[in-house]
Design a protein around this motif. Structure first.
Motif, PDB file in Angstrom:
ATOM      1  N   HIS A 177       0.844  -1.192   0.000  1.00 26.80           N
ATOM      2  CA  HIS A 177       0.000   0.000   0.000  1.00 26.80           C
ATOM      3  C   HIS A 177       0.880   1.244   0.000  1.00 26.80           C
ATOM      4  N   ARG A 182      -4.054   0.668  -2.561  1.00 25.75           N
ATOM      5  CA  ARG A 182      -3.507  -0.681  -2.751  1.00 25.75           C
ATOM      6  C   ARG A 182      -2.644  -0.709  -3.991  1.00 25.75           C
ATOM      7  N   ARG A 184      -1.234  -3.135  -6.377  1.00 30.62           N
ATOM      8  CA  ARG A 184      -1.401  -4.532  -6.752  1.00 30.62           C
ATOM      9  C   ARG A 184      -0.126  -5.092  -7.388  1.00 30.62           C
TER      10      ARG A 184
END
Length: 436
Positions: A177, A182, A184
Protein backbone atom coordinates in the motif's frame (compact mmCIF):
# COMPACT_ATOMS: atom_id res chain seq x y z
CA UNK A 1 7.32 -38.34 -9.21
CA UNK A 2 5.69 -37.30 -5.95
CA UNK A 3 8.21 -34.45 -5.68
CA UNK A 4 7.21 -33.24 -9.13
CA UNK A 5 3.55 -33.19 -8.11
CA UNK A 6 4.32 -31.42 -4.84
CA UNK A 7 6.49 -28.88 -6.64
CA UNK A 8 3.64 -27.58 -8.76
CA UNK A 9 1.09 -27.89 -5.95
CA UNK A 10 -0.88 -30.43 -7.91
CA UNK A 11 -2.43 -33.73 -6.86
CA UNK A 12 -2.97 -36.03 -9.82
CA UNK A 13 -4.56 -39.46 -9.81
CA UNK A 14 -3.11 -42.03 -12.20
CA UNK A 15 -5.65 -44.87 -12.43
CA UNK A 16 -4.78 -48.22 -13.90
CA UNK A 17 -7.13 -47.73 -16.85
CA UNK A 18 -7.91 -44.45 -18.54
CA UNK A 19 -11.30 -43.02 -17.79
CA UNK A 20 -13.01 -39.86 -19.02
CA UNK A 21 -10.46 -37.76 -17.11
CA UNK A 22 -7.38 -39.88 -16.34
CA UNK A 23 -5.39 -36.95 -14.95
CA UNK A 24 -7.84 -35.83 -12.29
CA UNK A 25 -7.06 -32.70 -10.25
CA UNK A 26 -7.99 -33.27 -6.64
CA UNK A 27 -7.15 -29.83 -5.21
CA UNK A 28 -8.57 -26.46 -6.17
CA UNK A 29 -6.70 -23.73 -4.26
CA UNK A 30 -8.75 -20.63 -3.52
CA UNK A 31 -5.84 -18.20 -3.98
CA UNK A 32 -4.50 -17.43 -7.47
CA UNK A 33 -1.87 -19.93 -8.53
CA UNK A 34 1.07 -19.75 -10.89
CA UNK A 35 -0.94 -21.57 -13.56
CA UNK A 36 -3.06 -18.45 -13.94
CA UNK A 37 -0.08 -16.33 -15.05
CA UNK A 38 -0.57 -15.22 -18.66
CA UNK A 39 -3.64 -17.46 -18.92
CA UNK A 40 -6.19 -16.36 -21.53
CA UNK A 41 -8.59 -19.27 -21.27
CA UNK A 42 -9.07 -19.24 -25.03
CA UNK A 43 -7.34 -22.53 -25.79
CA UNK A 44 -7.05 -24.35 -22.48
CA UNK A 45 -8.96 -24.86 -19.27
CA UNK A 46 -7.21 -24.31 -15.92
CA UNK A 47 -7.11 -28.09 -15.46
CA UNK A 48 -5.44 -28.56 -18.83
CA UNK A 49 -2.86 -25.87 -18.06
CA UNK A 50 -1.85 -27.65 -14.86
CA UNK A 51 -1.67 -30.99 -16.62
CA UNK A 52 0.51 -29.52 -19.38
CA UNK A 53 2.88 -28.13 -16.74
CA UNK A 54 3.12 -31.44 -14.91
CA UNK A 55 3.76 -33.47 -18.09
CA UNK A 56 6.43 -30.97 -19.12
CA UNK A 57 8.17 -31.51 -15.79
CA UNK A 58 8.02 -35.27 -16.31
CA UNK A 59 9.66 -34.87 -19.73
CA UNK A 60 12.44 -32.73 -18.25
CA UNK A 61 12.93 -35.22 -15.42
CA UNK A 62 13.20 -38.12 -17.88
CA UNK A 63 15.56 -36.23 -20.20
CA UNK A 64 17.91 -35.31 -17.36
CA UNK A 65 17.89 -38.74 -15.72
CA UNK A 66 16.02 -37.46 -12.68
CA UNK A 67 13.46 -40.25 -13.06
CA UNK A 68 13.66 -43.67 -14.75
CA UNK A 69 10.28 -44.24 -16.35
CA UNK A 70 11.28 -47.80 -17.29
CA UNK A 71 11.62 -48.68 -13.61
CA UNK A 72 8.54 -46.85 -12.29
CA UNK A 73 5.47 -48.95 -11.61
CA UNK A 74 3.15 -46.09 -12.55
CA UNK A 75 4.48 -45.72 -16.10
CA UNK A 76 1.72 -47.82 -17.74
CA UNK A 77 -0.93 -45.62 -16.15
CA UNK A 78 1.03 -42.51 -17.13
CA UNK A 79 1.23 -43.71 -20.75
CA UNK A 80 -2.52 -44.28 -20.87
CA UNK A 81 -3.33 -40.98 -19.15
CA UNK A 82 -0.92 -38.89 -21.25
CA UNK A 83 -2.13 -40.53 -24.45
CA UNK A 84 -5.75 -39.81 -23.59
CA UNK A 85 -4.88 -36.24 -22.69
CA UNK A 86 -3.05 -35.74 -26.00
CA UNK A 87 -6.05 -37.08 -27.91
CA UNK A 88 -8.36 -34.71 -26.06
CA UNK A 89 -6.19 -31.75 -27.15
CA UNK A 90 -5.96 -32.83 -30.76
CA UNK A 91 -2.98 -32.72 -33.09
CA UNK A 92 -3.54 -29.08 -34.02
CA UNK A 93 -3.37 -27.85 -30.45
CA UNK A 94 -0.43 -30.10 -29.64
CA UNK A 95 1.61 -28.01 -32.07
CA UNK A 96 1.20 -24.98 -29.78
CA UNK A 97 4.69 -23.84 -28.59
CA UNK A 98 3.84 -24.12 -24.90
CA UNK A 99 3.03 -27.83 -25.37
CA UNK A 100 6.55 -28.74 -26.50
CA UNK A 101 7.17 -30.79 -23.34
CA UNK A 102 3.91 -32.71 -23.77
CA UNK A 103 4.72 -33.58 -27.39
CA UNK A 104 8.17 -34.86 -26.49
CA UNK A 105 6.90 -36.84 -23.52
CA UNK A 106 4.27 -38.56 -25.69
CA UNK A 107 6.98 -39.50 -28.18
CA UNK A 108 9.16 -40.80 -25.35
CA UNK A 109 6.37 -42.90 -23.83
CA UNK A 110 5.60 -44.43 -27.21
CA UNK A 111 9.24 -45.45 -27.65
CA UNK A 112 10.36 -47.99 -25.01
CA UNK A 113 14.03 -47.44 -25.83
CA UNK A 114 13.74 -43.72 -25.06
CA UNK A 115 12.31 -44.29 -21.60
CA UNK A 116 15.67 -45.04 -19.96
CA UNK A 117 17.33 -41.78 -18.87
CA UNK A 118 20.89 -40.91 -19.88
CA UNK A 119 23.60 -40.85 -17.22
CA UNK A 120 24.39 -37.13 -17.06
CA UNK A 121 25.16 -35.75 -13.61
CA UNK A 122 25.28 -32.15 -14.86
CA UNK A 123 21.83 -32.41 -16.44
CA UNK A 124 20.52 -34.07 -13.25
CA UNK A 125 21.84 -31.20 -11.11
CA UNK A 126 20.43 -28.54 -13.46
CA UNK A 127 16.98 -30.12 -13.38
CA UNK A 128 17.16 -30.31 -9.60
CA UNK A 129 17.89 -26.57 -9.61
CA UNK A 130 15.03 -25.94 -12.05
CA UNK A 131 12.71 -27.91 -9.78
CA UNK A 132 13.79 -25.71 -6.87
CA UNK A 133 13.18 -22.58 -8.95
CA UNK A 134 9.70 -23.75 -9.94
CA UNK A 135 8.87 -24.60 -6.35
CA UNK A 136 10.09 -21.21 -5.11
CA UNK A 137 7.94 -19.33 -7.65
CA UNK A 138 4.84 -21.39 -6.91
CA UNK A 139 5.35 -20.96 -3.15
CA UNK A 140 5.65 -17.16 -3.35
CA UNK A 141 2.17 -15.56 -3.39
CA UNK A 142 3.64 -12.07 -3.85
CA UNK A 143 5.61 -13.12 -6.93
CA UNK A 144 2.59 -14.94 -8.40
CA UNK A 145 0.39 -11.88 -7.85
CA UNK A 146 3.02 -9.63 -9.43
CA UNK A 147 3.21 -11.79 -12.56
CA UNK A 148 -0.58 -12.20 -12.85
CA UNK A 149 -1.12 -8.44 -12.53
CA UNK A 150 1.70 -7.66 -14.98
CA UNK A 151 0.19 -9.90 -17.65
CA UNK A 152 -3.42 -8.87 -17.09
CA UNK A 153 -4.03 -5.30 -15.90
CA UNK A 154 -0.72 -3.48 -15.50
CA UNK A 155 -0.30 -0.29 -17.54
CA UNK A 156 2.51 2.29 -17.66
CA UNK A 157 2.00 4.58 -14.68
CA UNK A 158 0.18 2.00 -12.56
CA UNK A 159 3.06 1.97 -10.04
CA UNK A 160 3.56 5.75 -10.03
CA UNK A 161 2.34 6.26 -6.45
CA UNK A 162 4.98 3.87 -5.10
CA UNK A 163 7.74 5.44 -7.19
CA UNK A 164 7.39 9.00 -5.93
CA UNK A 165 10.25 8.69 -3.44
CA UNK A 166 12.25 6.07 -1.53
CA UNK A 167 9.80 6.44 1.36
CA UNK A 168 6.79 5.63 -0.82
CA UNK A 169 8.70 2.77 -2.42
CA UNK A 170 9.64 1.22 0.92
CA UNK A 171 6.06 1.45 2.18
CA UNK A 172 4.73 -0.26 -0.95
CA UNK A 173 7.28 -3.07 -0.70
CA UNK A 174 6.52 -3.66 2.97
CA UNK A 175 2.73 -3.32 2.94
CA UNK A 176 1.57 -3.40 -0.72
CA UNK A 177 0.00 0.00 0.00
CA UNK A 178 0.88 3.67 -0.29
CA UNK A 179 -1.29 5.30 2.30
CA UNK A 180 -4.77 3.96 1.66
CA UNK A 181 -4.06 3.01 -1.95
CA UNK A 182 -3.51 -0.68 -2.75
CA UNK A 183 -0.48 -1.32 -4.98
CA UNK A 184 -1.40 -4.53 -6.75
CA UNK A 185 1.39 -6.95 -7.53
CA UNK A 186 4.09 -4.55 -6.35
CA UNK A 187 6.02 -6.24 -3.56
CA UNK A 188 6.63 -9.39 -5.61
CA UNK A 189 8.43 -7.72 -8.52
CA UNK A 190 11.95 -7.92 -6.99
CA UNK A 191 11.40 -11.64 -6.37
CA UNK A 192 10.31 -12.05 -10.00
CA UNK A 193 13.56 -10.45 -11.16
CA UNK A 194 15.54 -12.88 -9.01
CA UNK A 195 13.61 -15.82 -10.46
CA UNK A 196 14.17 -14.62 -14.03
CA UNK A 197 17.90 -14.29 -13.34
CA UNK A 198 17.95 -17.82 -11.90
CA UNK A 199 16.16 -19.20 -14.96
CA UNK A 200 18.58 -17.50 -17.37
CA UNK A 201 21.57 -18.96 -15.53
CA UNK A 202 20.05 -22.46 -15.85
CA UNK A 203 19.32 -22.00 -19.54
CA UNK A 204 22.92 -20.94 -20.08
CA UNK A 205 24.16 -24.15 -18.45
CA UNK A 206 22.01 -26.39 -20.68
CA UNK A 207 22.31 -24.44 -23.93
CA UNK A 208 24.09 -27.42 -25.53
CA UNK A 209 21.16 -29.70 -24.61
CA UNK A 210 18.24 -28.51 -26.72
CA UNK A 211 16.05 -31.28 -25.29
CA UNK A 212 16.42 -29.58 -21.90
CA UNK A 213 16.84 -25.96 -22.97
CA UNK A 214 13.72 -25.68 -25.14
CA UNK A 215 11.44 -27.73 -22.90
CA UNK A 216 12.61 -25.76 -19.87
CA UNK A 217 11.70 -22.56 -21.70
CA UNK A 218 8.27 -23.89 -22.65
CA UNK A 219 7.59 -25.30 -19.18
CA UNK A 220 8.48 -22.09 -17.32
CA UNK A 221 5.18 -20.58 -18.32
CA UNK A 222 5.40 -18.00 -15.54
CA UNK A 223 8.36 -16.44 -17.40
CA UNK A 224 6.76 -16.19 -20.84
CA UNK A 225 6.52 -12.77 -22.52
CA UNK A 226 9.29 -11.56 -20.24
CA UNK A 227 9.34 -8.23 -22.11
CA UNK A 228 6.23 -7.29 -20.10
CA UNK A 229 8.09 -7.60 -16.81
CA UNK A 230 11.00 -5.70 -18.34
CA UNK A 231 8.78 -2.77 -19.31
CA UNK A 232 7.42 -2.59 -15.78
CA UNK A 233 10.87 -2.84 -14.20
CA UNK A 234 12.23 -0.21 -16.60
CA UNK A 235 9.64 2.21 -15.28
CA UNK A 236 10.91 1.49 -11.76
CA UNK A 237 14.54 2.03 -12.78
CA UNK A 238 13.86 5.37 -14.46
CA UNK A 239 11.90 6.64 -11.46
CA UNK A 240 14.62 5.52 -9.03
CA UNK A 241 17.30 7.28 -11.04
CA UNK A 242 15.50 10.58 -10.41
CA UNK A 243 15.45 10.22 -6.64
CA UNK A 244 18.97 11.56 -6.06
CA UNK A 245 19.88 15.19 -6.60
CA UNK A 246 22.72 14.14 -8.89
CA UNK A 247 22.23 11.60 -11.65
CA UNK A 248 22.75 8.03 -10.44
CA UNK A 249 25.07 6.82 -13.21
CA UNK A 250 26.20 3.81 -11.18
CA UNK A 251 22.65 2.59 -10.57
CA UNK A 252 21.70 3.16 -14.20
CA UNK A 253 24.74 1.21 -15.39
CA UNK A 254 23.86 -1.73 -13.13
CA UNK A 255 20.32 -1.86 -14.49
CA UNK A 256 21.52 -1.70 -18.11
CA UNK A 257 23.91 -4.58 -17.37
CA UNK A 258 21.07 -6.62 -15.83
CA UNK A 259 18.87 -6.02 -18.86
CA UNK A 260 21.58 -7.14 -21.26
CA UNK A 261 22.63 -10.17 -19.24
CA UNK A 262 19.19 -11.41 -18.17
CA UNK A 263 16.34 -9.95 -20.19
CA UNK A 264 17.96 -9.83 -23.62
CA UNK A 265 18.85 -13.55 -23.99
CA UNK A 266 15.60 -14.75 -22.43
CA UNK A 267 13.48 -12.46 -24.59
CA UNK A 268 15.35 -13.58 -27.72
CA UNK A 269 14.92 -17.26 -26.86
CA UNK A 270 11.22 -16.83 -26.14
CA UNK A 271 10.59 -15.04 -29.42
CA UNK A 272 12.42 -17.82 -31.27
CA UNK A 273 10.01 -20.39 -29.80
CA UNK A 274 6.95 -18.08 -30.05
CA UNK A 275 6.66 -17.85 -26.25
CA UNK A 276 6.48 -14.04 -26.17
CA UNK A 277 2.70 -13.54 -26.19
CA UNK A 278 1.04 -11.81 -23.25
CA UNK A 279 -2.64 -11.60 -22.47
CA UNK A 280 -2.20 -7.94 -21.49
CA UNK A 281 -3.53 -6.13 -24.56
CA UNK A 282 -2.89 -2.70 -23.05
CA UNK A 283 0.88 -2.85 -23.61
CA UNK A 284 2.61 -3.54 -26.91
CA UNK A 285 6.03 -5.23 -27.11
CA UNK A 286 7.85 -1.95 -27.61
CA UNK A 287 11.17 -3.26 -26.30
CA UNK A 288 11.55 -6.33 -28.51
CA UNK A 289 14.69 -4.88 -30.07
CA UNK A 290 16.09 -4.18 -26.59
CA UNK A 291 17.01 -0.49 -27.00
CA UNK A 292 18.67 1.54 -24.31
CA UNK A 293 16.56 2.63 -21.37
CA UNK A 294 14.97 6.03 -21.94
CA UNK A 295 16.55 7.68 -18.91
CA UNK A 296 15.69 11.12 -20.31
CA UNK A 297 12.57 12.46 -22.03
CA UNK A 298 12.79 14.10 -25.44
CA UNK A 299 10.54 17.14 -25.64
CA UNK A 300 10.06 19.43 -28.68
CA UNK A 301 11.83 22.77 -28.14
CA UNK A 302 8.54 24.64 -28.37
CA UNK A 303 7.18 22.65 -25.40
CA UNK A 304 10.31 22.51 -23.27
CA UNK A 305 9.42 25.36 -20.91
CA UNK A 306 5.96 24.03 -20.12
CA UNK A 307 7.21 20.46 -19.66
CA UNK A 308 10.04 21.53 -17.35
CA UNK A 309 7.58 23.60 -15.31
CA UNK A 310 5.32 20.52 -14.96
CA UNK A 311 8.22 18.38 -13.74
CA UNK A 312 9.34 20.99 -11.23
CA UNK A 313 5.78 21.37 -9.95
CA UNK A 314 5.72 17.60 -9.37
CA UNK A 315 9.04 17.70 -7.52
CA UNK A 316 10.93 15.94 -10.34
CA UNK A 317 13.94 18.26 -10.34
CA UNK A 318 16.37 15.72 -11.76
CA UNK A 319 13.90 14.80 -14.53
CA UNK A 320 13.67 18.50 -15.42
CA UNK A 321 17.46 18.77 -15.61
CA UNK A 322 17.65 15.69 -17.83
CA UNK A 323 14.99 17.03 -20.16
CA UNK A 324 16.89 20.29 -20.53
CA UNK A 325 20.14 18.42 -21.19
CA UNK A 326 18.56 16.31 -23.93
CA UNK A 327 17.06 19.35 -25.62
CA UNK A 328 20.34 21.29 -25.38
CA UNK A 329 22.32 18.33 -26.71
CA UNK A 330 20.00 17.94 -29.67
CA UNK A 331 20.14 21.66 -30.40
CA UNK A 332 23.95 21.64 -30.23
CA UNK A 333 24.07 18.81 -32.75
CA UNK A 334 21.88 20.77 -35.15
CA UNK A 335 24.05 23.87 -34.80
CA UNK A 336 27.22 21.85 -35.37
CA UNK A 337 25.74 20.28 -38.50
CA UNK A 338 26.26 23.59 -40.28
CA UNK A 339 22.81 23.64 -41.88
CA UNK A 340 21.75 27.13 -43.01
CA UNK A 341 18.56 26.88 -40.98
CA UNK A 342 20.55 26.80 -37.75
CA UNK A 343 22.65 29.77 -36.80
CA UNK A 344 22.96 32.49 -34.24
CA UNK A 345 19.28 32.33 -33.29
CA UNK A 346 19.70 28.68 -32.25
CA UNK A 347 22.77 29.62 -30.21
CA UNK A 348 20.66 32.18 -28.39
CA UNK A 349 18.12 29.48 -27.65
CA UNK A 350 20.92 27.22 -26.42
CA UNK A 351 22.11 29.91 -24.00
CA UNK A 352 18.59 30.24 -22.65
CA UNK A 353 18.34 26.47 -22.10
CA UNK A 354 21.76 26.43 -20.43
CA UNK A 355 20.79 29.31 -18.14
CA UNK A 356 17.71 27.41 -17.03
CA UNK A 357 19.86 24.34 -16.44
CA UNK A 358 22.27 26.33 -14.28
CA UNK A 359 19.35 27.67 -12.23
CA UNK A 360 18.44 24.05 -11.47
CA UNK A 361 21.91 23.29 -10.13
CA UNK A 362 23.85 21.91 -13.11
CA UNK A 363 26.24 24.78 -13.79
CA UNK A 364 28.92 22.52 -15.27
CA UNK A 365 26.69 21.15 -18.03
CA UNK A 366 25.36 24.62 -18.71
CA UNK A 367 28.90 26.02 -19.19
CA UNK A 368 29.92 23.05 -21.35
CA UNK A 369 26.98 23.62 -23.70
CA UNK A 370 27.74 27.31 -24.33
CA UNK A 371 31.55 27.30 -24.22
CA UNK A 372 32.07 26.22 -27.88
CA UNK A 373 29.95 29.14 -29.09
CA UNK A 374 31.30 31.89 -26.86
CA UNK A 375 33.45 33.45 -29.60
CA UNK A 376 30.49 33.48 -31.99
CA UNK A 377 28.34 35.22 -29.40
CA UNK A 378 31.00 37.80 -28.58
CA UNK A 379 31.40 38.66 -32.26
CA UNK A 380 27.67 38.91 -32.88
CA UNK A 381 26.58 40.34 -29.54
CA UNK A 382 29.59 42.23 -28.26
CA UNK A 383 28.49 43.69 -24.96
CA UNK A 384 24.99 42.27 -25.41
CA UNK A 385 22.85 40.38 -22.93
CA UNK A 386 23.21 36.98 -24.66
CA UNK A 387 27.02 37.09 -24.65
CA UNK A 388 26.96 38.33 -21.05
CA UNK A 389 24.73 35.41 -20.06
CA UNK A 390 27.11 32.92 -21.68
CA UNK A 391 30.08 34.50 -19.90
CA UNK A 392 28.21 34.35 -16.61
CA UNK A 393 27.51 30.62 -17.07
CA UNK A 394 31.18 29.90 -17.70
CA UNK A 395 32.28 32.07 -14.78
CA UNK A 396 29.76 30.36 -12.46
CA UNK A 397 31.15 26.95 -13.34
CA UNK A 398 34.72 28.10 -12.66
CA UNK A 399 33.81 29.76 -9.38
CA UNK A 400 31.91 26.68 -8.26
CA UNK A 401 35.06 24.65 -8.85
CA UNK A 402 37.14 27.06 -6.77
CA UNK A 403 34.51 27.07 -4.03
CA UNK A 404 34.51 23.28 -3.93
CA UNK A 405 38.31 23.25 -3.81
CA UNK A 406 38.32 25.69 -0.89
CA UNK A 407 35.65 23.63 0.84
CA UNK A 408 37.79 20.52 0.42
CA UNK A 409 40.87 22.31 1.76
CA UNK A 410 39.05 23.86 4.73
CA UNK A 411 39.01 20.75 6.95
CA UNK A 412 42.77 20.31 6.49
CA UNK A 413 43.38 23.94 7.33
CA UNK A 414 41.22 23.66 10.46
CA UNK A 415 43.07 20.53 11.55
CA UNK A 416 46.42 22.22 11.08
CA UNK A 417 45.29 25.27 13.08
CA UNK A 418 44.07 23.05 15.93
CA UNK A 419 47.39 21.19 15.92
CA UNK A 420 49.40 24.43 16.16
CA UNK A 421 47.17 25.70 18.99
CA UNK A 422 47.47 22.43 20.92
CA UNK A 423 51.26 22.42 20.53
CA UNK A 424 51.43 26.00 21.80
CA UNK A 425 49.28 25.17 24.82
CA UNK A 426 51.42 22.14 25.67
CA UNK A 427 54.64 24.16 25.38
CA UNK A 428 53.43 27.08 27.53
CA UNK A 429 54.03 25.49 31.01
CA UNK A 430 57.58 24.57 30.03
CA UNK A 431 58.31 28.15 28.97
CA UNK A 432 57.02 29.46 32.29
CA UNK A 433 59.20 27.08 34.30
CA UNK A 434 62.25 28.10 32.28
CA UNK A 435 61.45 31.75 32.92
CA UNK A 436 61.12 31.10 36.67
Amino acid sequence: MTRLLDCVKLALELPGAPGPNPLAIRDQPAAPSAWEINFTGLFETPEQVRTIGFLGLVELAASSGYVDLAAWEGTPALIAAAGSFGESLGSARLDEPRLLGVRRLLARLNDPHAARPPLDQRAYANFESYLGLTRSVFDDPAAVEALIFTHSQWKPGADAAALLSPRHFAEALATDHVGAVRMRGFSGVPRCLEAIEWLVSLLERVRDRTDLHDVMLANARWSHAVWMLRERADEWAVAMSEWSAARDFEGEARWVEFRKRVFRPLDAAQRTLALDRSENVSVSPGLEDDPQVAWSIEVPPASIDARVAEMLAAGRDEAARRTLRVCARRLSARIDSGAPAYGITEVERLVALASRLAELGDADSAAAFVAPYLSMLQRSYAGGAVAAAALQLIAQSRRDELTQAHAADAPAERRRARTITRQAEEAEPVSRREAT
